[in-house]
Write a protein that holds these residues in place. Structure first.
Motif, PDB file in Angstrom:
ATOM      1  N   SER A  38      -3.835  13.007   5.043  1.00  0.00           N
ATOM      2  CA  SER A  38      -3.669  11.809   4.217  1.00  0.00           C
ATOM      3  C   SER A  38      -2.964  12.086   2.889  1.00  0.00           C
ATOM      4  CB  SER A  38      -5.036  11.176   3.940  1.00  0.00           C
ATOM      5  OG  SER A  38      -5.891  12.111   3.299  1.00  0.00           O
ATOM      6  N   ALA A  64       0.202   9.916   1.996  1.00  0.00           N
ATOM      7  CA  ALA A  64      -0.120   8.538   1.601  1.00  0.00           C
ATOM      8  C   ALA A  64      -0.653   8.491   0.174  1.00  0.00           C
ATOM      9  CB  ALA A  64      -1.140   7.943   2.572  1.00  0.00           C
ATOM     10  N   ASP A  68       1.100   6.595  -3.061  1.00  0.00           N
ATOM     11  CA  ASP A  68       0.407   5.626  -3.921  1.00  0.00           C
ATOM     12  C   ASP A  68       0.621   5.944  -5.402  1.00  0.00           C
ATOM     13  OD1 ASP A  68      -0.515   4.158  -1.814  1.00  0.00           O
ATOM     14  OD2 ASP A  68      -2.495   5.110  -1.747  1.00  0.00           O
TER      15      ASP A  68
END
Length: 322
Positions: free
Chosen positions: A8, A11, A15
């Protein structure tokens, strides 16, 4: 935690790189969370590593160790060589300089210093793209490429990732155009003496220039006819200076072995070399001394090239050590 954090990570970085994600470092912010997650990921995936350029643009060096810059430093430590953002930044800067563009030299230096596992590859690219071209006789190298070579070479020398024969050859060839290169070689002095060559190729008998007879000599062929080449087997480990007597102007070039892909390819296509100009003689008939700014290392041969037809090489001393 490791694999999950890695899966992850891209991601999370996406962000924090959103335009409205401010570069603050308060506890609990997205930047702190991203830093913790990267800390739990020993080998970031390629997609996360590709965020390096965006992180660099969010935290220019003049802002110090802002959170994006800290994340970038950790990415560069951990990303594999093929995906390493710092290694890619160095390569990109070298390509820009070769295209006469103006790379950010400070950014390139920072990237090299933080290149982690890809430091060796980045230094090889520096040698291939900048120092190799700077170490051959011929057209001038782009000033921006020389400036980049001067900025990046110290890190590669310090970490023993740079071939010193190519470094010294570049320093000799460039001289005042890249003076910083000459400060990077710090080996001690070597006892030297005149050393006759083991082989002579090209037109004429090159050994007549070493018979200590000022009346004999060798007519120098033009480069297009096959330059006089005085070879050593094995190569001279160290060449300090040259003394020449000739009846016309010309130059001496040292032929120095180089890593694959660096400099020029030899006539057999099996090896590479650089050939800095190490002496320019006027050919007044008297002795002329040439002492390069640095010693030349791993010299396979010395080529003698006249600047016009009819030049005769009377005597030559190549002073070095095996």
């Amino acid at each position: 935690l490791g694999p999950a954090a890695c899966r992850s990570l891209d991601a999370v970085l996406a962000d924090v790189l959103q335009p409205d994600a401010g570069p603050t470092d308060d506890a609990g912010t997205a930047w702190s969370a991203a830093r913790r997650q990267l800390g739990d990921c020993p080998t970031p995936p390629a997609a996360a590593c590709a965020r390096g350029a965006a992180l660099a643009s969010r935290a220019p060096l003049l802002h110090g160790d802002a959170p994006p810059r800290e994340l970038l430093a950790t990415l560069c430590e951990r990303c594999a060589p093929g995906n390493n953002p710092c290694g890619q930044a160095v390569t990109r800067a070298l390509e820009q300089a070769a295209r006469r563009e103006r790379p950010d030299i400070q950014e390139a230096r920072w990237s090299l210093e933080h290149a982690g596992a890809t430091l060796g590859t980045a230094c090889q690219e520096l040698v291939r793209s900048a120092l190799g071209p700077a170490a051959v006789s011929g057209p001038d190298v782009e000033p921006t490429l020389l400036a980049l070579a001067e900025a990046l070479s110290p890190t590669c020398v310090k970490t023993k990732q740079l071939p010193l024969p190519v470094l010294n050859a570049a320093a000799v060839q460039q001289g005042a155009r890249a003076p910083w290169l000459a400060t990077l070689f710090t080996d001690g002095t070597v006892e030297t003496a005149p050393i006759e060559p083991d082989q002579s190729t090209g037109a004429g008998d090159g050994f007549r220039a070493f018979d200590q007879d000022a009346l004999s000599g060798v007519k120098l062929p033009l480069e297009s006819q096959g330059a006089l080449r005085l070879g050593y087997a094995p190569a001279l480990k160290h060449v300090a200076s040259f003394q020449v007597r000739a009846t016309g102007p010309g130059t001496l070039r040292a032929i120095i072995r180089a890593p694959d892909g660096v400099g020029r390819k030899d006539s057999q296509g099996a090896a590479f070399y650089v050939d800095p100009t190490v002496c320019r003689f006027r050919g007044t008939g008297g002795w002329e001394i040439c002492k390069p700014v640095l010693p030349l290392l791993d010299v396979d041969a010395v080529s003698v090239l006249p600047e016009r037809p009819g030049v005769e090489l009377k005597e030559l001393e190549i002073i070095g050590a095996r």
